[in-house]
Design a protein around this motif. Structure first.
Motif, PDB file in Angstrom:
ATOM      1  N   SER A   1       1.211  -1.128   0.571  1.00 17.28           N
ATOM      2  CA  SER A   1       0.598   0.001  -0.616  1.00 17.28           C
ATOM      3  C   SER A   1       0.872   1.622   0.277  1.00 17.28           C
ATOM      4  CB  SER A   1      -0.720  -0.004   1.002  1.00 17.28           C
ATOM      5  OG  SER A   1      -0.161  -0.035   2.186  1.00 17.28           O
ATOM      6  N   LYS A   2      -0.174   2.333  -0.130  1.00 20.66           N
ATOM      7  CA  LYS A   2       1.085   3.372   0.067  1.00 20.66           C
ATOM      8  C   LYS A   2       1.787   4.163   1.049  1.00 20.66           C
ATOM      9  CE  LYS A   2       0.725   8.749  -1.253  1.00 20.66           C
ATOM     10  NZ  LYS A   2      -0.333   9.590  -1.655  1.00 20.66           N
ATOM     11  N   GLU A   3       0.843   3.516   1.917  1.00 20.36           N
ATOM     12  CA  GLU A   3       0.989   3.913   3.662  1.00 20.36           C
ATOM     13  C   GLU A   3       2.730   3.046   3.860  1.00 20.36           C
ATOM     14  OE1 GLU A   3      -1.835   3.576   2.476  1.00 20.36           O
ATOM     15  OE2 GLU A   3      -2.316   5.183   2.966  1.00 20.36           O
ATOM     16  N   GLU A   4       2.378   2.012   3.596  1.00 21.12           N
ATOM     17  CA  GLU A   4       3.756   0.873   3.738  1.00 21.12           C
ATOM     18  C   GLU A   4       4.876   1.004   2.689  1.00 21.12           C
ATOM     19  OE1 GLU A   4       1.629  -3.328   4.746  1.00 21.12           O
ATOM     20  OE2 GLU A   4       1.484  -2.577   2.638  1.00 21.12           O
ATOM     21  N   GLU A   5       4.698   1.587   1.722  1.00 15.76           N
ATOM     22  CA  GLU A   5       5.587   2.035   0.901  1.00 15.76           C
ATOM     23  C   GLU A   5       6.665   3.342   1.457  1.00 15.76           C
ATOM     24  OE1 GLU A   5       6.627   4.130  -3.521  1.00 15.76           O
ATOM     25  OE2 GLU A   5       4.644   2.386  -3.251  1.00 15.76           O
TER      26      GLU A   5
ATOM     27  N   SER B   1      11.208   5.969  14.708  1.00 14.78           N
ATOM     28  CA  SER B   1       9.123   6.262  14.424  1.00 14.78           C
ATOM     29  C   SER B   1       9.259   7.760  14.392  1.00 14.78           C
ATOM     30  CB  SER B   1       8.724   6.282  16.299  1.00 14.78           C
ATOM     31  OG  SER B   1       9.333   4.547  16.006  1.00 14.78           O
ATOM     32  N   GLU B   2      10.188   8.731  14.215  1.00 16.85           N
ATOM     33  CA  GLU B   2       9.287  10.221  14.047  1.00 16.85           C
ATOM     34  C   GLU B   2       9.669  10.098  12.679  1.00 16.85           C
ATOM     35  OE1 GLU B   2      11.738  12.713  16.130  1.00 16.85           O
ATOM     36  OE2 GLU B   2      11.277  12.394  18.153  1.00 16.85           O
ATOM     37  N   SER B   3      10.935   9.268  11.836  1.00 17.10           N
ATOM     38  CA  SER B   3      10.777   9.502  10.388  1.00 17.10           C
ATOM     39  C   SER B   3      10.085   8.802  10.222  1.00 17.10           C
ATOM     40  CB  SER B   3      12.286   9.062  10.622  1.00 17.10           C
ATOM     41  OG  SER B   3      13.015   9.823  10.944  1.00 17.10           O
ATOM     42  N   SER B   4       9.301   7.908  10.457  1.00 17.11           N
ATOM     43  CA  SER B   4       8.516   6.814   9.564  1.00 17.11           C
ATOM     44  C   SER B   4       6.632   7.696   9.562  1.00 17.11           C
ATOM     45  CB  SER B   4       7.938   5.916  10.186  1.00 17.11           C
ATOM     46  OG  SER B   4       9.827   4.777  10.418  1.00 17.11           O
TER      47      SER B   4
ATOM     48  N   GLY C   1       8.495   2.245   4.695  1.00 20.71           N
ATOM     49  CA  GLY C   1       9.669   1.921   4.489  1.00 20.71           C
ATOM     50  C   GLY C   1       9.283   0.627   4.853  1.00 20.71           C
ATOM     51  N   LEU C   2       9.575  -0.634   3.622  1.00 18.80           N
ATOM     52  CA  LEU C   2       9.798  -1.644   4.383  1.00 18.80           C
ATOM     53  C   LEU C   2       9.532  -2.330   5.411  1.00 18.80           C
ATOM     54  CD1 LEU C   2       9.019  -3.380   0.397  1.00 18.80           C
ATOM     55  CD2 LEU C   2       7.564  -1.698   1.734  1.00 18.80           C
ATOM     56  N   ASP C   3      11.030  -2.524   5.728  1.00 18.62           N
ATOM     57  CA  ASP C   3      11.757  -2.652   6.856  1.00 18.62           C
ATOM     58  C   ASP C   3      11.131  -2.760   7.629  1.00 18.62           C
ATOM     59  OD1 ASP C   3      14.050  -2.360   4.723  1.00 18.62           O
ATOM     60  OD2 ASP C   3      14.977  -1.285   5.852  1.00 18.62           O
ATOM     61  N   LEU C   4      10.139  -1.599   8.195  1.00 19.38           N
ATOM     62  CA  LEU C   4       9.527  -0.752   9.375  1.00 19.38           C
ATOM     63  C   LEU C   4       7.846  -1.826   9.204  1.00 19.38           C
ATOM     64  CD1 LEU C   4      10.394   2.268  10.998  1.00 19.38           C
ATOM     65  CD2 LEU C   4      10.518  -0.189  11.986  1.00 19.38           C
ATOM     66  N   SER C   5       7.782  -1.281   8.220  1.00 14.97           N
ATOM     67  CA  SER C   5       5.939  -1.573   7.985  1.00 14.97           C
ATOM     68  C   SER C   5       5.326  -2.924   7.728  1.00 14.97           C
ATOM     69  CB  SER C   5       5.468  -1.108   6.448  1.00 14.97           C
ATOM     70  OG  SER C   5       6.059  -1.267   5.596  1.00 14.97           O
ATOM     71  N   PHE C   6       6.253  -4.125   7.618  1.00 16.07           N
ATOM     72  CA  PHE C   6       5.489  -5.011   6.794  1.00 16.07           C
ATOM     73  C   PHE C   6       6.992  -5.825   7.509  1.00 16.07           C
ATOM     74  CE2 PHE C   6       7.024  -9.226   4.882  1.00 16.07           C
ATOM     75  CZ  PHE C   6       5.921  -9.795   4.650  1.00 16.07           C
ATOM     76  N   HIS C   7       8.397  -5.736   7.889  1.00 12.66           N
ATOM     77  CA  HIS C   7       9.331  -6.727   8.830  1.00 12.66           C
ATOM     78  C   HIS C   7       9.450  -6.130  10.014  1.00 12.66           C
ATOM     79  CE1 HIS C   7      10.690  -8.500   4.698  1.00 12.66           C
ATOM     80  NE2 HIS C   7      10.887  -7.288   4.134  1.00 12.66           N
ATOM     81  N   GLU C   8       8.885  -5.448  10.338  1.00 11.11           N
ATOM     82  CA  GLU C   8       9.319  -4.442  11.601  1.00 11.11           C
ATOM     83  C   GLU C   8      10.977  -4.601  11.831  1.00 11.11           C
ATOM     84  OE1 GLU C   8       6.522  -5.744  14.396  1.00 11.11           O
ATOM     85  OE2 GLU C   8       4.600  -5.166  14.010  1.00 11.11           O
ATOM     86  N   GLU C   9      11.780  -3.947  11.025  1.00 10.39           N
ATOM     87  CA  GLU C   9      13.321  -4.716  11.523  1.00 10.39           C
ATOM     88  C   GLU C   9      14.198  -3.652  10.713  1.00 10.39           C
ATOM     89  OE1 GLU C   9      15.679  -8.578  11.672  1.00 10.39           O
ATOM     90  OE2 GLU C   9      14.186  -8.135   9.847  1.00 10.39           O
ATOM     91  N   PRO C  10      14.037  -1.918  11.431  1.00  8.50           N
ATOM     92  CA  PRO C  10      15.364  -1.032  10.455  1.00  8.50           C
ATOM     93  C   PRO C  10      16.556  -1.774  10.827  1.00  8.50           C
ATOM     94  CG  PRO C  10      14.100  -1.447  13.108  1.00  8.50           C
ATOM     95  CD  PRO C  10      13.725  -2.081  13.101  1.00  8.50           C
ATOM     96  N   ALA C  11      17.061  -1.468   9.059  1.00  8.63           N
ATOM     97  CA  ALA C  11      18.571  -1.610   9.326  1.00  8.63           C
ATOM     98  C   ALA C  11      19.038  -0.825  10.405  1.00  8.63           C
ATOM     99  CB  ALA C  11      19.053  -0.999   8.235  1.00  8.63           C
ATOM    100  N   TYR C  12      18.793   0.082  10.614  1.00  5.04           N
ATOM    101  CA  TYR C  12      19.240   1.257  11.360  1.00  5.04           C
ATOM    102  C   TYR C  12      18.633   1.596  13.000  1.00  5.04           C
ATOM    103  CZ  TYR C  12      22.318   1.256   7.578  1.00  5.04           C
ATOM    104  OH  TYR C  12      23.088   1.046   5.926  1.00  5.04           O
TER     105      TYR C  12
END
Length: 418
Positions: free
Chosen positions: A386-390, A410-413, A393-404
């Protein structure tokens, strides 16, 4: 069987897998935004997992089983049945196991390359299903046609290590997928810069290292042909990197590390189908020409038609593979490999025709096949997020696993969504 050949091929296989992960994963992961690093690396890593299983169960048999009418392999090797310690295919000096897994590494990285065209927006379930169908109905038949005794092999098309089978198939499929799935929402709204050039360079260097296993391993032995393809690989990469650097310096008024490394990869792609069929000087020329071909594709063709090939999979692998396959028909000479044919510059214009047929076949196979597979996949699961997930960013929206991990994630997202 020969212990030296077997040792080299085991090493070459491991090098190609290392080229895939971490090589391609870091290369792609460094180029995307910091919101999609994990998801992009997941595409590479998971393709290795999925394709390895598919290859054992049926992919290898379809590609290298007993030829059926020149179009597909038989079911001799389903589940690796009849694959064992004996000499591969009855004529090689390495165990059948070794040859089969070497080819598995090729199949897996070909799928992973496609992910570069659709990074940041394809849904993860769609990617897994697409990988299974694509390797079955696109890669396996093409590998059989070129390497498994199929009709292109019988005709005499030359592809030492994957110009048509790997690079044209993956590059054109990436472009097709990018068009079918559609561009990123922010594609034309902002300039997308690599988030981590250090990761990118480590990935590029690992790819260069892995290419020695990719190309020289395709000699399927440890001999003079292995040494020739090794030398050609190094020279073409260096020529491509330097050519890109100076082109960029002239056109954009500054040389960049990303450009030089991309040029080296373009040179490697260009020499892949020719590595065991041409002289070292010819490999140098192939690398030099690959750089402007791919540079033009990325900076002019892509800009003109505004398609969103996220990480330029088509610009580098598709166009580089097309040039390399055609160049093989120009520069191939039996003076370095009696198993091949002479090309146009050595008195055999028919070879260039065979190469062009191979190129057109790969383009048609990738375009039509990928389009059909994506439409089938869309019946069972959405192709894109979805637009919101894109935007999150998929790291958080789908995997819940940020690279950094940082307090600002959370604020950036949240800002990205708003």
């Amino acid at each position: 069987m020969d212990s030296g050949d077997t040792t080299w091929m085991l090493i070459a296989t491991a090098i190609v897998i290392f080229m895939h992960v971490p090589g391609l994963a870091l290369f792609y992961g460094g180029l995307v935004s910091d919101r999609n690093v994990v998801s992009t690396m997941m595409h590479s890593f998971v393709s290795l997992l999925v394709i390895s299983i598919v290859w054992v169960l049926w992919g290898y048999s379809l590609a290298f089983g007993t030829d059926i009418g020149g179009f597909i392999g038989g079911l001799d090797y389903l589940g690796f049945n009849n694959v064992g310690e004996e000499a591969a295919l009855g004529s090689l000096t390495i165990p059948h196991y070794t040859f089969a897994i070497f080819q598995c590494a090729f199949a897996a990285i070909t799928v992973a390359i496609i992910s570069g065209g659709i990074a940041g927006r394809i849904s993860f379930p769609a990617w897994i299903l697409f990988s299974v169908l694509w390797i079955t109905f696109i890669y396996a038949p093409m590998a059989h046609w070129v390497w498994g005794g199929g009709w292109l092999f019988t005709m005499g098309e030359l592809d030492f290590a994957g110009g048509t089978v790997v690079h044209i198939l993956s590059g054109v499929s990436a472009l097709t997928a990018a068009i079918v799935i559609g561009p990123r929402f922010e594609h034309l709204k902002k300039d997308h810069q690599p988030h981590n050039i250090v990761l990118f360079l480590i990935g590029a260097a690992t790819l260069w290292f892995g290419w020695f296993g990719f190309n020289s391993g395709s000699a399927l032995a440890a001999n003079g042909l292995t040494a020739l393809s090794f030398a050609n690989t190094q020279v073409a990469a260096a020529a491509g990197g330097l050519a890109w650097l100076f082109i960029e310096w002239k056109v954009r008024k500054r040389p960049t590390l990303v450009g030089a490394a991309t040029g080296a990869i373009a040179g490697l792609v260009g020499v892949t189908p020719a590595a065991g069929f041409v002289t070292v000087i010819s490999a140098l020329i192939i690398g030099l020409v690959a750089a402007p071909v791919c540079f033009f594709g990325i900076h002019f063709i892509k800009a003109r038609f505004k398609y969103d090939d996220t990480l330029d999979a088509f610009g580098v692998h598709g166009l580089g593979g097309i040039w390399g396959a055609i160049a093989t028909g120009l520069f191939a000479t039996t003076s370095v490999n009696e198993a091949g044919n002479n090309g146009l510059f050595y008195g055999n214009p028919e070879q260039l025709l065979h190469q062009c047929i191979g190129v057109l076949t790969a383009i048609a196979m990738a375009t039509i096949g990928t389009f059909i597979i994506l439409k089938i996949v869309s019946i069972f699961t959405p192709l894109r997020v979805s637009k919101e997930e894109e935007l999150m960013g998929l790291d958080l929206s789908f995997h819940e696993e940020p690279a950094y991990s940082s307090t600002n994630d959370s604020e950036s997202s949240a800002k990205a969504i708003s």
